[in-house]
Scaffold this motif. Structure first.
Motif, PDB file in Angstrom:
ATOM      1  N   GLY A  68     -12.011  -4.431  -3.182  1.00  0.00           N
ATOM      2  CA  GLY A  68     -13.034  -3.596  -3.801  1.00  0.00           C
ATOM      3  C   GLY A  68     -12.524  -2.186  -3.995  1.00  0.00           C
ATOM      4  N   TYR A  69     -13.369  -1.215  -3.665  1.00  0.00           N
ATOM      5  CA  TYR A  69     -12.945   0.193  -3.695  1.00  0.00           C
ATOM      6  C   TYR A  69     -13.351   0.847  -2.373  1.00  0.00           C
ATOM      7  CZ  TYR A  69     -17.839   0.665  -5.181  1.00  0.00           C
ATOM      8  OH  TYR A  69     -19.200   0.560  -5.274  1.00  0.00           O
ATOM      9  N   GLY A  70     -12.679   1.950  -2.014  1.00  0.00           N
ATOM     10  CA  GLY A  70     -12.931   2.549  -0.711  1.00  0.00           C
ATOM     11  C   GLY A  70     -12.310   1.722   0.404  1.00  0.00           C
ATOM     12  N   PHE A  71     -12.653   2.042   1.633  1.00  0.00           N
ATOM     13  CA  PHE A  71     -12.152   1.337   2.812  1.00  0.00           C
ATOM     14  C   PHE A  71     -10.636   1.125   2.751  1.00  0.00           C
ATOM     15  CE2 PHE A  71     -16.691  -0.300   2.852  1.00  0.00           C
ATOM     16  CZ  PHE A  71     -17.096   0.571   3.847  1.00  0.00           C
ATOM     17  N   LEU A  72     -10.169  -0.124   2.646  1.00  0.00           N
ATOM     18  CA  LEU A  72      -8.731  -0.419   2.693  1.00  0.00           C
ATOM     19  C   LEU A  72      -8.104  -0.625   1.312  1.00  0.00           C
ATOM     20  CD1 LEU A  72      -8.827  -2.917   5.691  1.00  0.00           C
ATOM     21  CD2 LEU A  72      -7.814  -0.623   5.735  1.00  0.00           C
ATOM     22  N   SER A  73      -8.856  -0.315   0.258  1.00  0.00           N
ATOM     23  CA  SER A  73      -8.402  -0.668  -1.088  1.00  0.00           C
ATOM     24  C   SER A  73      -7.118   0.030  -1.510  1.00  0.00           C
ATOM     25  CB  SER A  73      -9.501  -0.372  -2.114  1.00  0.00           C
ATOM     26  OG  SER A  73      -9.790   1.016  -2.148  1.00  0.00           O
ATOM     27  N   GLU A  74      -6.863   1.235  -1.018  1.00  0.00           N
ATOM     28  CA  GLU A  74      -5.645   1.957  -1.381  1.00  0.00           C
ATOM     29  C   GLU A  74      -4.744   2.178  -0.172  1.00  0.00           C
ATOM     30  OE1 GLU A  74      -6.292   4.761  -5.026  1.00  0.00           O
ATOM     31  OE2 GLU A  74      -8.048   4.962  -3.749  1.00  0.00           O
ATOM     32  N   ASN A  75      -4.823   1.253   0.771  1.00  0.00           N
ATOM     33  CA  ASN A  75      -4.001   1.294   1.977  1.00  0.00           C
ATOM     34  C   ASN A  75      -2.781   0.395   1.755  1.00  0.00           C
ATOM     35  OD1 ASN A  75      -2.933   0.537   4.606  1.00  0.00           O
ATOM     36  ND2 ASN A  75      -4.740   1.519   5.479  1.00  0.00           N
ATOM     37  N   ALA A  76      -1.639   1.038   1.510  1.00  0.00           N
ATOM     38  CA  ALA A  76      -0.424   0.276   1.179  1.00  0.00           C
ATOM     39  C   ALA A  76      -0.003  -0.651   2.311  1.00  0.00           C
ATOM     40  CB  ALA A  76       0.709   1.237   0.830  1.00  0.00           C
ATOM     41  N   GLU A  77      -0.183  -0.199   3.533  1.00  0.00           N
ATOM     42  CA  GLU A  77       0.227  -1.022   4.667  1.00  0.00           C
ATOM     43  C   GLU A  77      -0.633  -2.282   4.758  1.00  0.00           C
ATOM     44  OE1 GLU A  77       2.629  -2.402   7.351  1.00  0.00           O
ATOM     45  OE2 GLU A  77       2.973  -0.509   6.290  1.00  0.00           O
ATOM     46  N   PHE A  78      -1.918  -2.144   4.456  1.00  0.00           N
ATOM     47  CA  PHE A  78      -2.793  -3.317   4.440  1.00  0.00           C
ATOM     48  C   PHE A  78      -2.350  -4.294   3.348  1.00  0.00           C
ATOM     49  CE2 PHE A  78      -6.987  -5.267   3.085  1.00  0.00           C
ATOM     50  CZ  PHE A  78      -7.057  -6.143   4.152  1.00  0.00           C
ATOM     51  N   ALA A  79      -2.027  -3.762   2.167  1.00  0.00           N
ATOM     52  CA  ALA A  79      -1.562  -4.620   1.073  1.00  0.00           C
ATOM     53  C   ALA A  79      -0.300  -5.375   1.477  1.00  0.00           C
ATOM     54  CB  ALA A  79      -1.308  -3.785  -0.178  1.00  0.00           C
ATOM     55  N   ARG A  80       0.619  -4.682   2.151  1.00  0.00           N
ATOM     56  CA  ARG A  80       1.859  -5.338   2.601  1.00  0.00           C
ATOM     57  C   ARG A  80       1.557  -6.408   3.642  1.00  0.00           C
ATOM     58  NH1 ARG A  80       3.801   0.107   2.458  1.00  0.00           N
ATOM     59  NH2 ARG A  80       5.300   0.383   0.756  1.00  0.00           N
ATOM     60  N   THR A  81       0.645  -6.103   4.550  1.00  0.00           N
ATOM     61  CA  THR A  81       0.301  -7.044   5.614  1.00  0.00           C
ATOM     62  C   THR A  81      -0.353  -8.296   5.040  1.00  0.00           C
ATOM     63  OG1 THR A  81       0.007  -5.208   7.172  1.00  0.00           O
ATOM     64  CG2 THR A  81      -0.973  -7.317   7.771  1.00  0.00           C
ATOM     65  N   VAL A  82      -1.226  -8.103   4.049  1.00  0.00           N
ATOM     66  CA  VAL A  82      -1.872  -9.247   3.399  1.00  0.00           C
ATOM     67  C   VAL A  82      -0.813 -10.158   2.779  1.00  0.00           C
ATOM     68  CG1 VAL A  82      -3.327  -9.926   1.441  1.00  0.00           C
ATOM     69  CG2 VAL A  82      -4.083  -8.110   2.987  1.00  0.00           C
ATOM     70  N   ALA A  83       0.110  -9.575   2.047  1.00  0.00           N
ATOM     71  CA  ALA A  83       1.167 -10.358   1.399  1.00  0.00           C
ATOM     72  C   ALA A  83       2.064 -11.044   2.420  1.00  0.00           C
ATOM     73  CB  ALA A  83       1.988  -9.457   0.479  1.00  0.00           C
ATOM     74  N   ALA A  84       2.395 -10.304   3.485  1.00  0.00           N
ATOM     75  CA  ALA A  84       3.259 -10.872   4.525  1.00  0.00           C
ATOM     76  C   ALA A  84       2.588 -12.023   5.257  1.00  0.00           C
ATOM     77  CB  ALA A  84       3.657  -9.779   5.514  1.00  0.00           C
TER      78      ALA A  84
END
Length: 455
Positions: free
Chosen positions: A81-97
């Motif tokens: 979505g938007y806000g919260f973790l939406s622009e958190n690069a580390e979260f994006a990497r963790t999701v992919a990993a």
């Protein structure tokens, strides 16, 4: 197409994503806090998992709990979505990993655009116009004073890691700069964990115009027109419309081309927004002289924007569907070489705040009757009986109207505002009724100072 999607968000945007997911036959899973257990998005999902108490740090920003929910429910992908973790690069990497599909741009693009100074430098190198400003953080107050003297007052003092209109101050002279620098730096350290400060030229009267981009699965970046976002309070948007009444065909061509270059510079994929400041073509504006149509890169939002529905109306696309298609490696539903806008759309952000000072006023919703009719859409997070709590953003709903032209959209907006009934929490609907009769707004010749002039 992915078969199951976890929405790591709440309220109206969670409902919005669920709606498209269900239409596409994608199983929709949500996470929620204890405080949100009774909200519509929880009931409308195919499956819901409570991830913690009301505090966002313990729920909607709780990476471990969200990933555990994805694993336990068999989700294939996560939409932030938007806000919260939406622009958190580390979260994006963790999701992919973790073997999940991230419905958004790559972590490298988020990182590149997350720091305002780095983003400015990248854009300048790509040929995107940027306002005069520092190319590295002002390390201390003395460095800020020297930088401001070189740029020329007034200047904007910004948190380099900030976003959403937070962590900003204006200095008209050195004395003001000394005050604003310390204030912004302290705020940035507290809110973002990064006290880096950017000094940039401040234009007293500007318009805030942004371009919707979409990085396709085949590597191309396309622009789906611009949105006007100049009706703001405390540097945060209240109204958005598309197309912008300030943008000529020649300027639109330059704006969209610059936005595409911005996306290409970071290998952008999925939905994003390139935000710009437009110096209006007026004689009382400091900056480029009369007859100019200058614009400057402001920032890139590496996510879906709150105001995406106005673009959906004007371009006839479902941006959430396009996000899911890109994340699934599929081609878009539209022909990228034949994009053409039609009509006009306006979005009003219905917030639980008083209509004069815009201070939050949460509470139990006693009455909630949404407007209906041709060209009227409401994306809401609540229904009657729900409680707007103080734990999250004050946004209750988005009222979106469309018409064949701007005049028809404004007329439909007036009627929709008049028929929208909300009782319980404070509400800013009376402000919109006033705005929609304001001559400056109706003329289309307004800027980011319009709300202040109305008060």
């Amino acid at each position: 197409m992915i078969e199951s999607l976890l929405v790591a968000n709440r309220g109206e945007i969670a409902r919005r994503i669920i709606r498209t997911a269900k239409r596409l036959g994608v199983r929709a899973i949500v996470v929620h806090s204890e405080a949100d257990a009774g909200l519509p998005f929880v009931a409308e999902a195919d499956e819901a998992v409570c991830v913690g108490p009301a505090n966002p740090a313990q729920s909607y920003r709780n990476v471990e709990a969200i990933l555990a929910a994805a694993k336990s429910t068999g989700a294939q992908a996560i939409h932030p979505g938007y806000g919260f973790l939406s622009e958190n690069a580390e979260f994006a990497r963790t999701v992919a990993a973790s073997g999940l599909v991230w419905v958004g741009p790559g972590a490298d693009a988020i990182t590149a655009m997350g720091d305002k100074i780095n983003a400015r430098n990248l854009m300048a190198a790509a040929g995107v116009p940027v306002a005069p400003g520092t190319t590295e953080p002002a390390a201390d107050l003395d460095a800020a004073v020297v930088a401001a003297a070189g740029i020329g007052y007034p200047v904007m003092v910004k948190a380099a890691a900030g976003g959403g209109g937070m962590g900003m101050g204006v200095a008209t002279d050195e004395a003001a700069l000394r005050t604003e620098y310390d204030k912004v730096r302290a705020f940035a350290e507290r809110m973002f964990g990064d006290g880096s400060v950017l000094i940039e030229r401040y234009f007293p009267r500007v318009r805030h115009v942004e371009v919707q981009i979409l990085g396709l699965a085949d590597g191309r970046v396309v622009a789906l027109g611009e949105r006007e976002c100049s009706v703001q309070r405390r540097n945060q948007k209240l109204v958005e419309e598309s197309p912008s009444p300030a943008v000529s065909p020649e300027l639109r061509e330059r704006l969209l081309a610059a936005a595409v270059r911005a996306g290409e510079a970071v290998g952008y994929r999925n939905a994003g927004t390139v935000e710009c400041l437009l110096v209006p073509n007026r004689r009382d504006v400091e900056g480029p002289g009369p007859g100019s149509e200058e614009f400057f890169f402001l920032e890139m939002n590496t996510r879906l924007q709150v105001e995406h529905p106005v673009t959906e109306y004007v371009y006839g696309v479902d941006l959430v569907e396009e996000q899911l298609r890109v994340a699934s490696g599929l081609a878009p539903t539209f022909d990228p070489d034949a994009l053409a806008p039609r009509g006009h759309a306006i979005e009003l952000r219905i917030n639980a705040e008083d209509p004069k000072r815009f201070l939050p006023g949460p509470g139990v919703i006693r009455t909630w009757n949404e407007p209906t009719g041709e060209g009227v859409r409401v994306d809401s997070g609540y229904v009657a009986g729900n409680t707007v709590t103080p734990f999250y953003d004050s946004l209750m709903a988005k009222l979106i109207v469309s018409g064949g032209d701007r005049a028809e959209a404004v007329e439909r907006a007036r009627a929709a505002v008049a028929s929208f009934e909300i009782a319980g929490p404070k509400c800013n609907l009376p402000f919109f009724a006033e705005l929609l009769e304001n001559e400056e707004f109706l003329s289309g010749d307004y800027d980011t100072g319009i709300v202040g002039r109305m008060r």
